[in-house]
Enzyme design. Structure first.
Site, short mmCIF file in Angstrom:
data_model
loop_
_atom_site.label_atom_id
_atom_site.label_comp_id
_atom_site.label_asym_id
_atom_site.label_seq_id
_atom_site.Cartn_x
_atom_site.Cartn_y
_atom_site.Cartn_z
N LYS A 288 0.84 -1.19 0.00
CA LYS A 288 0.00 0.00 0.00
C LYS A 288 0.88 1.25 0.00
O LYS A 288 1.83 1.35 0.78
CB LYS A 288 -0.91 -0.01 1.23
CG LYS A 288 -2.03 0.99 1.24
CD LYS A 288 -2.93 0.74 2.43
CE LYS A 288 -4.14 1.64 2.44
NZ LYS A 288 -5.04 1.35 3.58
N GLU A 373 -19.32 -5.40 11.34
CA GLU A 373 -20.18 -4.61 12.21
C GLU A 373 -21.19 -5.46 12.97
O GLU A 373 -21.54 -5.15 14.12
CB GLU A 373 -20.89 -3.53 11.39
CG GLU A 373 -19.99 -2.42 10.88
CD GLU A 373 -19.26 -2.79 9.59
OE1 GLU A 373 -18.44 -1.99 9.12
OE2 GLU A 373 -19.53 -3.89 9.04
N ARG A 401 -25.66 -2.24 8.58
CA ARG A 401 -25.35 -3.66 8.48
C ARG A 401 -25.64 -4.41 9.77
O ARG A 401 -25.81 -5.63 9.77
CB ARG A 401 -23.86 -3.83 8.14
CG ARG A 401 -23.47 -3.18 6.84
CD ARG A 401 -21.99 -3.31 6.60
NE ARG A 401 -21.75 -3.59 5.20
CZ ARG A 401 -20.60 -4.06 4.72
NH1 ARG A 401 -19.61 -4.29 5.53
NH2 ARG A 401 -20.46 -4.29 3.44
#
Length: 641
Positions: A288, A373, A401
């Site tokens: 990254k 979540e 969610r």
């Protein structure tokens, strides 16, 4: 603008097939041009920089091997799709994430190469499963579906559910490209990840293989192999990728790990995967922020998302004031110091939701559950059941969610769990999926739940403290995105509501013409509205309920002292605070005209918050015109005998 020689190759790419003519040397040069382009362009607008710098070679290889859009290439979350946009003819990044410019995520309105617009994580494997099954039914057996998913997204339960189904269909040509950079936002961590890294370099590797097979054979039903893998996993790809044998037992061909920055190796692996004809996992190791020193040296998130920055240094061009998130973060540290029972939960977003200072101060009382979540809510219920008070901090859009868990696992059990919702209301530049415009509607139906909408930093602190004092019901504190403005003082109190402004003297039985109910961060807008009404000779009272669920018992009586009630909220109008207040007035037999102003139930295109509020008419002048017209009609109406 770029000098022609700096983008000599990139400017010649108008579609993926233009890549076919490039030599290996030119492809490497193109990768460097793309990185230069991304740093210089994204630094001007802000956006997801680190993830895209990490997938340059991978995206080039994908488009060289697969024939998009005939072959469907899907990106989980989608914040790593900038390179894909460049290779599919979208090279004007001058208004990235701005009104009229490119979306920061895949967008079907932009290109036929963008199949899905999911900027919520862990869904891509489910899409791939459905698309591949549809291809089979339609007779398109030569069209593979490619799903690009990060190791962070593999912490989401939906990814595991989809994998279970993909593995069961041995003849579906699904290529799962795992972009493993050991990070979601921040480093992807977990015990198994560390153990596997060690096992691969020691004599214990073969013993681990043997142990893995024995463990899987002992696992009953539910798909033995997957169940064993799932329950051994904690976080990240290396928890998921146990030895190759596990995948082959599942019916998933495993190729890798592959150097995600070696174009030759990538093309070779992807070509093999394309020709296999069944589910294949291609495991790619990427970095990254690769190629940009400022990102590579940023240990927090490798420039996952940046604002406008100086391209040479990576430093912000201008500093912003204190934001809502940092106010919450500071108060959490203070609460942690005062109360040993306060614990915090985050879903792979420690820094974005402001919990990093709490984690540093109280490392044993913070739990990062990954992009999960639903699990966060149920785990919080368990913590609360054993005497602790969990604070679950997520973006408002992501609480959607976990609705079932809030309802059935927290509220039903009357547990004291506090949910803190960052980025509530219109967030703007990240588009439809990130606007936090659903929470105050969906949470209205949860029995016993209490919901606070602070109007300023002082109220964030105060209402967070009030929330964690509740031990027999879930509480929610929701606030906006970006800089928090100056304090909005109260001039009085009615019941539990703050009176922010009163104009005029009471006339007979009326306090004023209009009662303005201000919700959360829209308090300054409501005060401006009151001023505009005053200029038209219309008196008003502005109140902030502070806790918008349940409706304050004093509100119907206060409303009865006015001619009109106006509610203003940064939430969808359907089922929101305005609807709840209207019901409360009906229940109290207070028969008054009520106008509820909020966000229309639409998927809003990306633009700045101010632009979106103007487009949907959620501004003081727009509301004032409608309220003035209403009051005028009431004044002109004949008086009943």
């Amino acid at each position: 603008m770029y000098e022609e020689e700096r983008v000599a190759l990139l400017t010649r790419i108008r579609g993926p097939r233009d890549l076919d003519r490039l030599t290996p040397g030119q492809l490497s040069a193109l990768a460097e041009e793309i990185r230069t382009f991304l740093v210089e362009e994204v630094s001007k607008t802000g956006g997801h920089l680190g993830p895209n710098l990490g997938v340059v070679e991978l995206t080039i290889a994908l488009h060289r091997v697969f024939d998009s859009p005939r072959d469907r290439i899907l990106f989980d979350t989608g914040h790593q799709s900038y390179v894909h946009k460049l290779l599919t003819g979208r090279q004007d990044f001058s208004r990235l994430k701005m009104k009229g410019g490119l979306s920061g995520y895949p967008s079907r309105a932009e290109s036929e190469h963008d199949v899905i617009e999911n900027s919520h994580a862990s869904t891509v494997l489910g899409y791939a499963d459905g698309l591949a099954k549809a291809n089979k039914i339609l007779g398109h057996r030569d069209r593979p579906v490619v799903a690009v998913i990060g190791d962070g997204a593999l912490t989401g339960g939906m990814a595991w559910e989809a994998l279970n189904n993909i593995a069961d269909a041995r003849d579906l040509p699904v290529v799962i490209v795992v972009n493993d950079n050991e990070r979601s936002y921040s480093p992807t961590i977990g015990g198994m990840a560390n153990h596997l890294a060690t096992l691969r370099t020691t004599q214990g590797y073969e013993r681990f293989l043997s142990w893995g097979k024995d463990a899987l054979q002992r696992t009953p039903v539910v798909g033995q192999q997957l169940f064993g893998t799932l329950h051994g996993a904690k976080k990240g790809l290396k928890d998921f990728i146990a030895p190759q044998g596990m995948f082959e037992d599942l019916g998933l061909k495993y190729i890798g790990p592959i150097d995600g920055h070696d174009l030759t190796a990538l093309e070779s692996a992807l070509t093999k995967a394309r020709g296999f004809g069944g589910p294949v996992i291609v495991h790619c190791l990427t970095e990254k922020g690769r190629g940009y020193r400022a990102a590579e040296q940023n240990e927090e998130d490798r420039f996952h998302a940046v604002g406008v920055i100086h391209p040479e240094t990576g430093l912000p061009i201008k500093s912003s004031g204190k934001d809502w998130t940092s106010v919450f973060g500071e108060e959490m540290v203070a609460l942690g110091r005062e109360r040993d029972d306060i614990v915090a939960i985050t879903a792979a977003m420690l820094h974005p939701v402001g919990l990093a200072p709490f984690a540093k101060a109280y490392p044993d009382r913070i739990f990062d559950v990954g992009i999960a979540e639903q699990h966060a809510a149920v785990s919080a219920a368990g913590l609360a059941s054993n005497g602790l008070h969990p604070v679950v901090a997520v973006y408002a859009t992501f609480l959607n969610r976990a609705f079932d868990q809030v309802l059935m696992d927290v509220a039903l059990h009357r547990l004291g769990v506090t949910f803190v919702l960052d980025r509530a209301g219109v967030t703007g530049t990240d588009g439809a999926s990130h606007n936090g415009m659903w929470d105050m509607s969906i949470l209205q139906v949860v029995p016993g739940l209490r919901l606070a909408a602070p109007r300023d930093a002082d109220q964030v602190r105060a209402q967070l403290r009030e929330a964690v004092e509740v031990t027999d019901a879930p509480t929610v504190v929701r606030y906006s995105k970006g800089s928090v403005g100056p304090a909005v003082p109260a001039v009085g109190r009615v019941g539990g509501m703050d009176v922010l402004r009163e104009s005029g003297e009471p006339a007979g039985e009326r306090r004023a013409d209009v009662l303005i109910v201000s919700v959360g961060a829209l308090a300054p807008l409501c005060l401006e509205l009151a001023g505009l009404l005053d200029a038209q000779g219309i008196t008003s009272t502005v109140v902030d309920p502070r806790w918008v669920k349940p409706v304050d018992a004093a509100l119907p009586g206060l409303a009865a002292e006015h001619r009109v009630v106006v509610t203003v909220e940064d939430n969808g109008r359907a089922g929101g605070v305005g609807s709840a207040i209207a019901q409360a007035l009906r229940d109290a037999d207070v028969d008054l005209p009520l106008r509820d102003f909020g966000i229309p139930q639409e998927f809003l295109d990306h633009a700045s918050r101010a632009e979106i509020l103007a487009e949907i008419g959620l501004t003081a002048p727009d509301i004032a015109r409608q309220v003035t017209a209403l009051v005028s009609r009431l004044a002109a109406a004949p008086v009943e005998a």
